[in-house]
Scaffold this motif. Sequence first.
Motif, short mmCIF file in Angstrom:
data_model
loop_
_atom_site.label_atom_id
_atom_site.label_comp_id
_atom_site.label_asym_id
_atom_site.label_seq_id
_atom_site.Cartn_x
_atom_site.Cartn_y
_atom_site.Cartn_z
N ARG A 206 0.81 -1.21 0.00
CA ARG A 206 0.00 0.00 0.00
C ARG A 206 0.85 1.27 0.00
NH1 ARG A 206 -4.66 1.23 4.36
NH2 ARG A 206 -2.88 1.63 5.75
N ASP A 207 2.01 1.22 0.64
CA ASP A 207 2.88 2.39 0.69
C ASP A 207 3.21 2.90 -0.71
OD1 ASP A 207 3.32 0.28 2.72
OD2 ASP A 207 4.31 1.90 3.81
N SER A 210 0.07 4.88 -2.16
CA SER A 210 -0.36 6.08 -1.45
C SER A 210 -1.85 5.96 -1.15
CB SER A 210 -0.04 7.33 -2.27
OG SER A 210 -0.33 8.49 -1.54
N ASN A 211 -2.61 7.05 -1.33
CA ASN A 211 -4.04 7.03 -1.05
C ASN A 211 -4.87 6.59 -2.26
OD1 ASN A 211 -3.77 7.83 1.61
ND2 ASN A 211 -3.94 10.01 1.15
N TYR A 260 0.18 -0.70 8.02
CA TYR A 260 -1.23 -0.49 8.34
C TYR A 260 -1.33 -0.19 9.83
CZ TYR A 260 -2.03 -2.67 3.82
OH TYR A 260 -2.02 -2.97 2.48
N ASP A 263 -7.47 1.74 13.38
CA ASP A 263 -8.13 3.03 13.54
C ASP A 263 -8.42 3.30 15.01
OD1 ASP A 263 -8.43 4.00 10.84
OD2 ASP A 263 -9.81 2.35 10.50
N ASN A 274 -12.28 5.94 5.14
CA ASN A 274 -11.58 4.65 5.15
C ASN A 274 -10.82 4.36 3.86
OD1 ASN A 274 -13.64 3.88 3.36
ND2 ASN A 274 -14.35 2.17 4.61
N GLY A 277 -5.06 6.65 3.82
CA GLY A 277 -4.11 6.10 4.77
C GLY A 277 -3.72 7.18 5.77
N PRO A 278 -3.29 6.81 6.98
CA PRO A 278 -3.28 5.42 7.45
C PRO A 278 -4.68 4.95 7.82
CG PRO A 278 -2.58 6.89 9.20
CD PRO A 278 -2.76 7.75 7.98
N SER A 279 -4.98 3.74 7.48
CA SER A 279 -6.29 3.15 7.76
C SER A 279 -6.09 1.67 7.98
CB SER A 279 -7.24 3.38 6.58
OG SER A 279 -8.39 2.58 6.68
N GLU A 280 -7.04 1.07 8.69
CA GLU A 280 -6.91 -0.37 8.91
C GLU A 280 -7.53 -1.19 7.78
OE1 GLU A 280 -10.30 -2.33 11.50
OE2 GLU A 280 -9.21 -0.84 12.66
#
Length: 576
Positions: A206-207, A210-211, A260, A263, A274, A277-280
């Motif tokens: 995910r890094d 990004s979003n 991750y 939240d 949701n 990021g950061p989000s679970e």
Amino acid sequence: MKNYKLYISTLLLSAFSIGGCTKLDEQVYDKVDAAGFLTRRDDVIRAFLRPFEHGYWSIQGNELYGVNENSADQVGTFNRQGDWQNGGYYQRMHYHTWTPTDGFTTGVWTNFYQGIVLATNSLQDLEGISEPSKLGVTPEELTDFKSELRTIRAWFYLRAFDFYRNIEIITDVKNSTQGKPQSPPQETFAFIEKELLEAIPGLPIRDQLSNQGIGRWTKAGAASLLARLYLNAKVYTGTDKSVECEAVCRDIISGKYGNYALDNRWDAPFDYTNVLGPSEVIYGFPGTLARTHWQYDGGMYFNALTYDAAPLYCGFTDFGQANPKYAMQPGRDVDSVEYSFTLGKPFVKFQRYPDDLRLKKYKNLGNSTREGMFLYGYLPFTRSTNGVSRPDTVRGNKGPYPLFIRDQVGLFLGTKPGTKISDKESNMNHADHNSGVFFVKYPLYPTPDPNRITSAYAEVRLSEIYYTLAECLYRRGDKAGAAGLLNQVRKRNFPAGTTSLYLADGSQLTDQEMLDEWGREFFGEGRRRTDLIRWGVFNTGTWWDKKPDADKHTEIFPIGRDILNVNPQLKQNPGY
């Protein structure tokens, strides 16, 4: 590279604008036409995206959500004075008396295998690309696309495996249009495991995204599916995989597959934020009001409301009325006495910890915020007539009386709270519109709040990995370790200074408390049946209006008669 990821994510969101799956009546094994050759980059991306919208629809399509919840001990679709009687369809789900002629037995198979065929067709298209640069695609992109397709296909297979157990493995739709015989569970398990293990190296983290990563399968997403597979391995194949399950969970939590974080609000995993990021949320399907939003469809959460709760109480008018299909199974009889059985009683289980913030009545607070997860009691609103405003409360469709929603099932009609009724009957065929607490997992912000119906559907959450690891530790005797993991998630459900967290030594944890806690954190998320089976009580347990089954054959569902007619090589599941 960053531009391509943004481009793909934007197209993925656009793919969810077609309003759902099409051709749902097609035969499961119809050959997918490959005549449209891939000649440019956009063709490759469209081929890649084919299975994703179907995947989003599939979370609720053809009664998948309905039967997984109705067959368990938390949610019910009651016969409300003739509403939702439907020829006893939902009663059969509850009583475990379904037959191969019930529509969901064919519908859910079709749901899964259409996804499998779409993913396989796209994968074979992409595997046929020998010179990706000629199509404007880099080798890295092509590897990513193929890995994501293998992952989403494994997700379809895993759910089919859980639902039917004896399923067929299809890896070629270009050269064969014939169905195959079923594979034994051990072979299916090994296939899904291999697909995920081989996909992980080619997936992004995910890094890197990004979003813009919502809707993209990542290393952590595939690893989370492995954790699900391993957690239920003993049920699926008779072989325990708790060591493997613990290892993959620790890898996910440690950040091996991307960063991750849990939240810090109980509602954040379901809120419009949701997707950021950061989000679970490890894997989610992006949704918007103007495009698709399947968790808000009548097959899921929108019909977990009484008729006018959305427009009148919540102020959400885009969809009109709900149709109260789903509500919590009751924890109390018509005289408000708690039932003596240990399973079920979901609202009572929340009330065991009275300072739980989720217990507040759902209310929109303005500025895209809410409190509470449940609808109960009177639902007040302000009615304006000819410029005159007056207080009112939500009513049902069976009479002019105001509804008082309660953790009971019966014929209360206009009876005021605290007044006993003479009719003591309480069962699936004896309910009114006061019966059963309703739930609002994903927010219903009022019209015209700009963030209404924009939450992604959280298919995989980091909380699941914490709970899965906690179960592994509990089962090997480490109650303290299990309690610590559970509390890391649970602390957001309570105010500061709460006494509701588990003791550090884990002494409060029992099999029943572990199952209850799974039920609280993941209430209404379509997994309760699987959890009951894993804990050995799906067939042997007693809950509201449900006695134990005669044997264990109902742990898996029958294959629909229409499916068997399409592929004569398939054999019906035992007991049907």
